[in-house]
Design an enzyme around this catalytic site. Structure first.
Site, PDB file in Angstrom:
ATOM      1  N   ASP A 115     -12.536   4.062 -11.679  1.00  0.00           N
ATOM      2  CA  ASP A 115     -11.136   4.507 -11.365  1.00  0.00           C
ATOM      3  C   ASP A 115     -11.453   5.288 -10.132  1.00  0.00           C
ATOM      4  OD1 ASP A 115      -8.872   5.620 -10.801  1.00  0.00           O
ATOM      5  OD2 ASP A 115      -8.425   6.043 -13.036  1.00  0.00           O
ATOM      6  N   ASN A 144     -12.122   1.084  -0.147  1.00  0.00           N
ATOM      7  CA  ASN A 144     -10.827   0.391   0.331  1.00  0.00           C
ATOM      8  C   ASN A 144      -9.706   0.577  -0.401  1.00  0.00           C
ATOM      9  OD1 ASN A 144     -12.344  -1.277  -1.759  1.00  0.00           O
ATOM     10  ND2 ASN A 144     -10.490  -2.465  -1.398  1.00  0.00           N
ATOM     11  N   TYR A 226       1.617   7.474   3.760  1.00  0.00           N
ATOM     12  CA  TYR A 226       0.413   6.486   4.060  1.00  0.00           C
ATOM     13  C   TYR A 226       0.036   7.001   5.509  1.00  0.00           C
ATOM     14  CZ  TYR A 226      -1.962   2.243   5.148  1.00  0.00           C
ATOM     15  OH  TYR A 226      -3.036   1.290   5.164  1.00  0.00           O
ATOM     16  N   LYS A 230      -3.816   8.360   5.932  1.00  0.00           N
ATOM     17  CA  LYS A 230      -4.901   7.581   6.698  1.00  0.00           C
ATOM     18  C   LYS A 230      -5.354   8.441   7.942  1.00  0.00           C
ATOM     19  CE  LYS A 230      -5.142   3.845   4.485  1.00  0.00           C
ATOM     20  NZ  LYS A 230      -6.278   3.284   3.966  1.00  0.00           N
ATOM     21  N   THR A 261      -0.448 -10.150   3.391  1.00  0.00           N
ATOM     22  CA  THR A 261      -0.740 -10.058   1.997  1.00  0.00           C
ATOM     23  C   THR A 261       0.379  -9.362   1.160  1.00  0.00           C
ATOM     24  OG1 THR A 261      -1.563  -7.766   2.174  1.00  0.00           O
ATOM     25  CG2 THR A 261      -3.307  -9.586   2.629  1.00  0.00           C
TER      26      THR A 261
END
Length: 304
Positions: A115, A144, A226, A230, A261
């Site tokens: 984890d 990733n 997000y 990043k 995806t």
């Protein structure tokens, strides 16, 4: 001798989308019989991108996670889930079944729990991998795991920011620190000059959405938490590159493209295969000049 990975996951609109990442260690053999190993850290689920990237691994130890215990793995062959119409728990169960089926037919595949948001789990996984690799060290660590929540400045909450940062920034930091002794061992045992993935490297899967200079051109999708995470991951990569260069460890961030995806959705412009083929060509060509930089799936340097 391509070494790489990335993955996609699924979460409902209220919780946001997840790019869960696989955890794993893959030992590969080149045509010159030079042993190499690669570790992939992840948080939740499995995805088609990772499976196809990892289809090139000839020897593998998988460090991963599933459901809330976070179990995932490396795929030596690329079966495709497609856009399964499962809820999250059903899809995770199906992925687990595929992993266990692969492990039963591939003696080189070992599954290990990890984890990426739990320090005890990370430490335990690193110890297991160290025991498995023995004196060879670890050549490549690819972080990733990722979460994407579609929040704007008006709708993003404190919880959203903390959750996304814990997976997208703190996770890669802790995983890198835990596996650092193995990376150092690989670098010290290598006769190669300069930096490279075949010697020792940390590869952080990032995004051009974290590029501050490019925000005006990409802001049609705000995804505030997000983007900020990043940008922070890019900063982490730069700091790692300056700190670990003296150990002979390459540190680079990679933008895999906007891929079709579960996380990228069908609005994306690239197929999984296009992204995978690109990354597989980029990683073996990363050298000193790429240390502390962000490159895309074509190897093009992107601005911070």
């Amino acid at each position: 001798m391509p070494l790489c990975k990335r993955t996609e996951g699924e979460q409902d609109q209220l919780r946001g989308r997840r790019d869960p990442g696989l955890g794993g260690v893959s030992m590969m053999e080149s045509s010159q019989s030079e042993a190499c190993s690669a570790a992939f850290s992840g948080r939740r689920g499995t995805g088609s991108t990772s499976r196809r990237l990892l289809a090139h691994c000839s020897k593998a130890v998988t460090v991963g996670s599933l459901e809330e215990k976070i179990e995932a793995g490396i795929f030596p062959t690329p079966p495709s889930l497609g856009r399964c119409k499962f809820d999250r728990r059903e899809k995770i169960t199906f992925c687990s079944w595929e992993l266990r089926k692969l492990a039963s037919s591939h003696p080189n595949l070992v599954m290990v729990k990890l984890d990426a948001t739990n320090l005890a789990s990370i430490t335990e996984a690193a110890a297991f991998v160290g025991d498995h690799l023995k004196d060879t060290g670890l050549n490549v660590l690819i972080n990733n795991a990722g979460i994407l929540k579609g929040m704007t400045l008006d709708t993003v909450s404190e919880e959203d920011m903390e959750d996304v940062y814990k997976t997208n920034v703190t996770g890669p930091l802790l995983v890198s620190k835990a596996f650092l002794p193995l990376l150092r061992k690989a670098a010290q045992g290598s006769s190669q000059k300069g930096l490279s993935c075949s010697k020792a490297a940390i590869v952080n899967i990032s995004s051009l959405l974290g590029c501050i200079e490019l925000v005006p051109a990409t802001y049609s999708k705000p995804v505030i938490a997000y983007r900020c995470s990043k940008a922070a991951l890019n900063m982490l990569t730069k700091c790692q590159s300056l700190t670990y260069k003296e150990d002979g460890i390459l540190c680079t961030a990679v933008h895999p493209g906007w891929v079709k995806t579960d996380m990228g959705t069908q609005e994306a412009v690239m197929t999984v295969d296009e992204s995978v083929r690109g990354i597989l060509q980029v990683l073996p060509n990363l050298v000193d000049e790429h240390n502390g930089t962000l490159v895309d799936w074509k190897g093009k340097k992107l601005p911070w």
